[in-house]
Write an enzyme that holds these catalytic residues in place. Structure first.
Site, PDB file in Angstrom:
ATOM      1  N   ASP A  14     -10.764  89.128  93.633  1.00  0.00           N
ATOM      2  CA  ASP A  14     -11.321  88.605  92.236  1.00  0.00           C
ATOM      3  C   ASP A  14     -11.441  90.223  91.556  1.00  0.00           C
ATOM      4  O   ASP A  14     -12.457  90.408  90.761  1.00  0.00           O
ATOM      5  CB  ASP A  14     -12.935  88.557  92.614  1.00  0.00           C
ATOM      6  CG  ASP A  14     -12.390  87.363  93.723  1.00  0.00           C
ATOM      7  OD1 ASP A  14     -12.346  86.057  93.377  1.00  0.00           O
ATOM      8  OD2 ASP A  14     -12.940  87.109  94.262  1.00  0.00           O
ATOM      9  N   LYS A  17      -8.144  90.108  88.069  1.00  0.00           N
ATOM     10  CA  LYS A  17      -6.658  89.764  87.312  1.00  0.00           C
ATOM     11  C   LYS A  17      -6.291  88.876  86.169  1.00  0.00           C
ATOM     12  O   LYS A  17      -5.851  88.951  85.015  1.00  0.00           O
ATOM     13  CB  LYS A  17      -5.917  88.767  88.752  1.00  0.00           C
ATOM     14  CG  LYS A  17      -5.718  90.432  89.624  1.00  0.00           C
ATOM     15  CD  LYS A  17      -5.746  89.678  91.066  1.00  0.00           C
ATOM     16  CE  LYS A  17      -6.138  88.382  91.317  1.00  0.00           C
ATOM     17  NZ  LYS A  17      -7.203  88.166  92.083  1.00  0.00           N
ATOM     18  N   HIS A  42      -9.254  82.504  88.495  1.00  0.00           N
ATOM     19  CA  HIS A  42      -9.378  83.532  87.272  1.00  0.00           C
ATOM     20  C   HIS A  42     -10.156  83.441  86.039  1.00  0.00           C
ATOM     21  O   HIS A  42      -9.397  82.463  85.305  1.00  0.00           O
ATOM     22  CB  HIS A  42      -7.915  83.649  86.829  1.00  0.00           C
ATOM     23  CG  HIS A  42      -7.214  84.125  88.263  1.00  0.00           C
ATOM     24  ND1 HIS A  42      -5.321  84.285  88.526  1.00  0.00           N
ATOM     25  CD2 HIS A  42      -6.989  84.567  90.135  1.00  0.00           C
ATOM     26  CE1 HIS A  42      -5.125  84.836  90.083  1.00  0.00           C
ATOM     27  NE2 HIS A  42      -6.053  84.306  90.264  1.00  0.00           N
ATOM     28  N   GLN A 225      -5.524  85.539  94.833  1.00  0.00           N
ATOM     29  CA  GLN A 225      -6.266  86.577  96.002  1.00  0.00           C
ATOM     30  C   GLN A 225      -5.523  87.783  95.983  1.00  0.00           C
ATOM     31  O   GLN A 225      -5.275  88.722  94.364  1.00  0.00           O
ATOM     32  CB  GLN A 225      -5.795  86.270  97.187  1.00  0.00           C
ATOM     33  CG  GLN A 225      -6.239  85.348  97.537  1.00  0.00           C
ATOM     34  CD  GLN A 225      -5.045  83.957  96.720  1.00  0.00           C
ATOM     35  OE1 GLN A 225      -3.776  84.225  97.240  1.00  0.00           O
ATOM     36  NE2 GLN A 225      -5.759  83.356  96.196  1.00  0.00           N
TER      37      GLN A 225
END
Ligand code: GDP
Ligand code: IMO
Ligand code: MG
Length: 423
Positions: A14, A17, A42, A225
């Site tokens: 988080d 990205k 995302h 991740q």
């Protein structure tokens, strides 16, 4: 041969990205996801609308760019279909520019139930999984019993599926997990959703990507991740089940490691973590609460409140080391615009001893050692150029660069595409 750039998270996920991938996609011909699955959320924003992607690469909103779901990704056909439907509603035609690796593994309905069954028995060791079936799917992959995208085109697919479901039911029975109500509905929905998956061009992504690179096309590998959730290098067992680090891009896409170009590491100006596990700089006070409120730190996949804390340079240096990061993209510093002072953790005291290394044992008692910098006390969310940024914020950036020997090449000052400064 063209090199491949990699974009990944350097913390616990988080970091932003999705936003940065969307912003840099115009520089690339292809965006390819290399690991993880619908545990990812995302987010990206443009024209005042927020979009959240789980399996589909974050380059999808650029119609002229190719997006690839690589072999290292695990796909839940139900979630895949939901995402596709949302994109189609927006007027996109993802069947034109989204390709799926034939070797990507499938998340079965029982993988999700197994995730829930395992977590329910872990007690204190509970990982806080997103319960999307990630762990059990990768477990079956390594146990060499999983189903892949190419299997859905095989005449004996249903038999293979039923065989695996049967094995999963045996485990669920041992765990005393009652699947009788949930499974039939999930199973029906899962089978229906295969039609959408089958309507996509399924490719040998390793061949296709090598051809693209030979033709001179530029490729961005998108991680999910974060480094500190990596199966090998995160605080095991409080990790996800895939390799989130740069090396994962090569196994997750079938690429030659010599082709590594830039590695862009996304760093949030503070830290967050969802789920359990060590978080040395976690704040349990009003400052932590403010980070959560102003930063809107609630999971994009599960809606869970994210744990918040100060930037951790010990963890960041580790992430830089295992990834070989060439450029940092710093996000969300705008969230700290009201802070008088800002802490950065520069070392740990582990069982009384000062260290700048991450301990392998997850039960180590870690006390963070902080350096305090002056806050900028100015709303930076409207800044368009680096020059406009307040000097205290520039000092903060310089401090990170000095400590990490890595340039901060991108500064994000808000969730929107436009709120991005390139240096
Ligand atoms: P990802 O999983 O790394 O793609 O990150 P998420 O989308 O789960 O979480 C990042 C959140 O922060 C999202 O809600 C983004 O819209 C938001 N975001 C990204 N960059 C910035 C930024 O620079 N400032 C602010 N305020 N929000 C941002
Ligand atoms: P993105 O790509 C933040 C966390 C879960 C849990 C652990 C294992 O949006 O950054 P899993 O579902 O993989 O079994 O969960 O990892 N986790 C994430 N945390 N962002 C993510 O993805 C995450 N994906 C998994 O909360 O602690
Ligand atoms: Mg996310």
């Amino acid at each position: 041969m063209k090199k491949i750039d990699i974009l990944l998270g350097l913390q616990w996920g988080d970091e932003g990205k999705g936003k940065i991938v969307d912003v840099v996609t115009p520089d690339y011909d292809v965006v390819a996801r290399f690991q993880g699955g619908p545990n990812a959320g995302h987010s990206l924003e443009f024209n005042g609308i927020r979009h959240v992607l789980h399996i589909i690469p974050s380059g999808i909103f650029h119609k002229d760019k190719i997006n690839i779901i690589g072999n290292g990704v695990v796909i839940d056909p139900i979630i895949f279909e939901e995402e596709i439907e949302a994109l189609v509603k927006m007027g996109l035609t993802p069947t034109d520019n989204l390709y799926v690796s034939k070797k990507a593994h499938l998340i079965l309905p029982t993988h999700k139930l197994l995730d829930a069954a395992y977590e329910s028995k872990k007690g204190k060791q509970k990982i806080g999984s997103t319960l999307k079936g990630i762990g059990p799917t990768y477990t079956d992959k390594t146990a060499r019993v999983g189903l892949r995208v190419c299997d859905v085109f095989s005449p004996d697919f249903e038999a293979k599926y039923q065989h695996l479901i049967g094995q999963h039911k045996e485990i669920l029975d041992q765990y005393g997990f009652d699947y009788s109500k949930m499974l039939p509905e999930l199973d029906e929905r899962w089978h229906q959703s295969l039609a959408t998956l089958r309507s996509f061009t399924c490719i040998d992504s390793e061949y296709v990507l090598h051809e693209y690179l030979r033709e001179g096309k530029s490729v961005l590998a998108e991680g999910a991740q974060g480094t500190l959730l990596d199966l090998e290098f995160g605080a095991y067992p409080f990790v996800t089940s895939s390799n989130t680090i740069a090396a994962g891009a090569f196994t997750g896409l079938g690429l030659d490691p010599h082709l590594a170009g830039k590695t862009i590491g996304i760093v949030k100006a503070y830290c967050t973590r969802v789920g359990s596990g060590p978080f040395p700089t976690e704040l349990f006070d009003a400052t932590g609460e403010e980070l959560r409120r102003v930063g809107n730190e609630f999971g994009a996949t599960t809606g869970r409140p994210r744990r918040c804390g100060w930037l951790d340079l010990v963890a960041l240096q580790y992430a830089l080391m295992v990834n070989g990061v060439t450029d940092i993209a710093l996000t969300k510093a705008d969230v700290m615009s009201d802070f008088d002072t800002i802490n950065i953790c520069t070392a740990y005291r582990v069982n009384g001893e000062l260290t700048t290394r991450m301990p392998a044992a997850t039960d180590a008692q870690i006390e963070p050692v902080y350096t305090t910098l002056k806050g900028w006390k100015t709303d930076i969310s409207g800044c368009k150029t680096y020059e406009e940024l307040p000097s205290e914020f520039k000092d903060y950036i310089h401090y990170i660069e000095e400590q990490t020997h890595t340039p901060v090449s991108i500064v994000s000052v808000g969730p929107d595409r436009e709120a991005t400064i390139f240096r």
